[in-house]
Motif scaffolding. Structure first.
Motif, PDB file in Angstrom:
ATOM      1  N   THR A 187       0.834  -1.220   0.000  1.00  0.00           N
ATOM      2  CA  THR A 187       0.000   0.000   0.000  1.00  0.00           C
ATOM      3  C   THR A 187       0.857   1.253   0.000  1.00  0.00           C
ATOM      4  OG1 THR A 187      -0.174  -0.159   2.410  1.00  0.00           O
ATOM      5  CG2 THR A 187      -1.969  -1.108   1.118  1.00  0.00           C
ATOM      6  N   TRP A 233       1.867   1.693  -3.532  1.00  0.00           N
ATOM      7  CA  TRP A 233       0.720   2.266  -4.258  1.00  0.00           C
ATOM      8  C   TRP A 233       0.602   3.760  -3.994  1.00  0.00           C
ATOM      9  CZ3 TRP A 233      -2.587   2.335  -7.985  1.00  0.00           C
ATOM     10  CH2 TRP A 233      -3.724   3.139  -7.887  1.00  0.00           C
ATOM     11  N   PRO A 263      -5.814   3.099   0.477  1.00  0.00           N
ATOM     12  CA  PRO A 263      -5.367   1.710   0.728  1.00  0.00           C
ATOM     13  C   PRO A 263      -4.450   1.582   1.948  1.00  0.00           C
ATOM     14  CG  PRO A 263      -5.265   2.222  -1.599  1.00  0.00           C
ATOM     15  CD  PRO A 263      -5.545   3.517  -0.898  1.00  0.00           C
TER      16      PRO A 263
END
Length: 711
Positions: free
Chosen positions: A99, A102, A119
């Motif tokens: 995450t 990301w 996220p």
């Protein structure tokens, strides 16, 4: 509400909580505390970078702070798994790392804030919620700190999940950071309280276990003051010292009330104060009844916080039984030495007594002697027989005398033994012997005398100030109570029951329970071996009898010896014969290395009518056997230098298969080869013996030989 002060406050709270957990970890050394310490440190760094980012409007610092927050989430998950005893779940770390990646990619792509941080915040929130639920469900027992920490983790997780959605709502930002501050405090101090309560419970459990170990220890355990008073003792120490309760021990002064020698404690303190420990130190304390108890001390000095001696504690091992066993071993070795000495003395002494008995008997048989000479000969023979009896008793005492059973009159043996011991009984003790009827029993006369003698001596020792010693014999069958008590329910034989009763000091039940134990004695050290009554028990038991005792302190003691009555008549041996039983013609080879014994036995054999060829040892006997063409009887000593009597008997048996062979022994066990002798000899005659005993044996073997040849 300004954001910057709140973010600074939450950072300080994080660092403070991390410091508290760090100090706690250094004291308790639990790994999960270290993980929590690092987690709050990471939270503090993340919040600190966030504060700087707010103050400077540098977005990169916010992103770096987010990375620290992600690391804190990983540490929270790891700390929870450690606390719950599970393997650290790596998937949380993988999810948070992904995450974070990301978030970087989304930032480069220029995506909106919610899509960049959503996220990551979802992963961090999930970690906190899962950790809180895990704490509450799995942790046992649940403490107050458990509830606070679990509640704070769940609320913190929900708060983190809301962050992406509320971050763009300007008025909620200060309140969000304020809520985060409260949740950090809640979680941090919940963890601290949890750790402290757990440590306290562990300490209490350890204390309970230590106390349980203290109480249930198989050895004595104690704590005592420096002045010499018990502050804590366990039940085993109470038992060792013979007291009824701990309170009795708490009331004692250890130096004066427990030590046989109070100076021993002072020496113990002087010798072991510097080292602070005492390992295996031998102590002699006294029980409540004043009897000594021998102990081994394993103890130490307990110091206070200032390094000064505070009290003593340790373990006490009762080694009285081990000491007694060691003393028994020494006594047994001493008895073995006595037995070896007794065997050697018995052999030589029995040879001398054989000469004395033979000479006295020949004087008695000589016709024309006046009464004075015959009376002197009777005295000589009686003294020699008494000497033979004493030798037998010495060997029996040393367990070196084999059983030689005959049917004897129990009453006559009692009277003879009392006569033998009368001079050893003080005049202050009156001896009463009830009328003795004939009671035939199968026994070794010497060992039966040993039984009676030991009971009389025991009664004498029980009456140091005088009293009455009464002996009586009755003949009857056992009562049902006696059969049941002695496990003889099917025994319907008649028993001759000898009762030896005294009016002495008596015995307690405890002493009666141990009275037949080997080496047990109530007399002072050196005054008795503790073997007398155990020897009585052993001899009577071997002859299928048993012994009972009845006593009360101060009321005297009565021993009862139950001896099975024999069905045969009492065997009697005439003490003076007018002449031999009968004349036996033939040639006899006499082998004996003792000159005096050989001459005495030669006269006995010639008195029977035999022609005697003498050999001074086994080698000469073999030479004589080789030269003889005919031989009617071999009489040989067993133990001789060089060739033994057994070897001579084997050679003689091979050359003259039907010839009677009689072996003589001064000490059956010491002569060796007794079993081999039984294989080749027709009879074994134990020294000392009277001429009529030799005549009986020779007549028996000659008659047995004729009967065998007739068949």
């Amino acid at each position: 509400m300004a954001v910057l002060p709140i973010v600074i406050l939450i950072s300080v709270t994080d660092f403070t909580t991390s410091a508290v957990l760090s100090a706690l970890y250094l004291r308790i050394r639990e790994r999960y505390l270290l993980a929590w310490c690092l987690a709050f440190l990471a939270y503090g760094m993340g919040h600190c970078l966030t504060a700087i980012s707010v103050a400077t409007s540098v977005g990169a610092l916010f992103g770096l702070g987010t990375l620290f927050m992600a690391g804190a989430g990983v540490l929270v998950g790891a700390a929870t798994d450690m606390l719950l005893g599970r393997h650290v779940r790596r998937r949380w770390a993988v999810i948070i790392i992904l995450t974070n990646v990301w978030a970087v990619v989304a930032t480069v792509m220029g995506l909106e804030f919610m899509w960049r941080t959503g996220p990551l915040m979802f992963a961090l929130g999930s970690v906190h919620i899962a950790s809180g639920i895990g704490w509450w469900r799995v942790r046992r027992p649940r403490t107050f700190g458990t509830h606070i920490a679990a509640f704070g983790l769940v609320l913190s997780g929900i708060h983190i999940l809301n962050f992406p959605f509320l971050a763009n709502v300007t008025w909620t930002v200060p309140w969000g950071f304020a809520a985060a501050t409260v949740l950090v405090v809640l979680i941090g101090y919940g963890v601290v309280i949890e750790a402290l309560e757990t440590a306290l419970q562990s300490s209490e459990q350890a204390k309970v276990q230590n106390e349980r170990f203290f109480e249930l220890a198989a050895v004595g355990a104690f704590r005592s003051s420096l002045a010499g008073a018990f502050t804590q003792v366990n039940p085993r120490l109470v038992d060792i010292l013979g007291y009824a309760s701990r309170e009795e021990l708490y009331a004692l002064r250890i130096p004066g009330d427990l030590y046989m020698d109070p100076s021993q404690r002072s020496r113990l303190q002087e010798e072991h104060t510097d080292a602070g420990v005492a390992e295996g130190v031998a102590l002699t304390w006294k029980r409540k009844d004043g009897s000594p108890v021998y102990l081994k001390l394993h103890g130490r000095i307990v110091f206070d916080d200032d390094g000064k001696p505070d009290h003593y504690e340790g373990f006490i091992v009762d080694v009285s039984e081990a000491r007694e066993l060691q003393e028994q071993l020494v006594r047994a070795q001493r008895m073995e030495a006595v037995g070896q000495l007794a065997g050697g003395v018995a052999h030589d002494f029995n040879n001398l007594l054989t000469v004395v008995l033979a000479s006295a008997a020949l004087i008695q048989r000589e016709p024309g002697k006046d009464e004075m000479v015959l009376a002197l000969a009777d005295d000589i023979a009686a003294a020699a027989e008494r000497g033979a009896s004493l030798t037998t008793q010495l060997l029996t005492f040393a367990h070196k005398q084999p059983m030689k059973t005959t049917v004897v009159d129990f009453g006559e043996v009692v009277e003879a033994t009392v006569h033998l011991l009368r001079r050893t009984i003080p005049a202050s003790i009156s001896i009463v012997i009830d009328e003795m009827q004939e009671h035939p029993v199968l026994a070794d006369r010497g060992q039966l005398q040993q039984v009676i003698m030991n009971l009389i001596i025991n009664a004498r020792n029980a009456m140091p100030s005088g009293g009455e010693l009464r002996l009586s014999i009755e003949q009857r069958r056992l009562s049902w109570a006696e059969r049941a008590e002695n496990k003889r329910t099917d025994d319907d034989r008649d028993f001759a029951i000898l009762t030896v009763a005294d009016t002495g000091v008596g015995m307690s039940e405890e002493v009666m329970g141990r009275v037949f134990e080997p080496f047990f004695t109530t007399r002072e050290v050196g005054a008795g071996s503790g073997l007398g009554l155990s020897l009585v028990f052993g001899i009577v038991t071997r002859m299928e009898g048993f012994v009972a005792v009845d006593s009360e302190p101060g009321e005297g003691t009565a021993f009862q010896v139950f001896w099975p009555v024999a069905e045969a008549q009492v065997e009697t041996v005439a003490h003076r014969k007018a002449g031999p039983l009968r004349t036996i013609a033939g040639l006899c080879l006499l082998v004996e290395d003792e000159d005096a014994v050989r001459q005495a036995v030669c006269r006995m054999l010639e008195d029977i009518g035999l022609s005697v060829v003498q050999a001074t040892d086994g080698n000469e006997a073999l030479e004589t056997l080789a030269a003889l063409e005919q031989l009617d009887l071999l009489v040989s000593d067993l133990m001789m230098p060089g060739t033994s009597g057994v070897e001579v008997a084997k050679v003689a048996r091979k050359k003259f298969p039907s010839m009677p062979i009689v072996c003589m022994s001064g000490y059956a066990e010491g002569d060796g080869g007794n079993e081999d002798c039984q294989e080749v000899a027709d009879a074994l005659l134990c020294k000392p013996f009277r001429p009529e005993e030799l005549e009986q044996v020779i007549c028996r073997v000659f008659d047995a030989g004729r009967a065998s040849r007739a068949k």
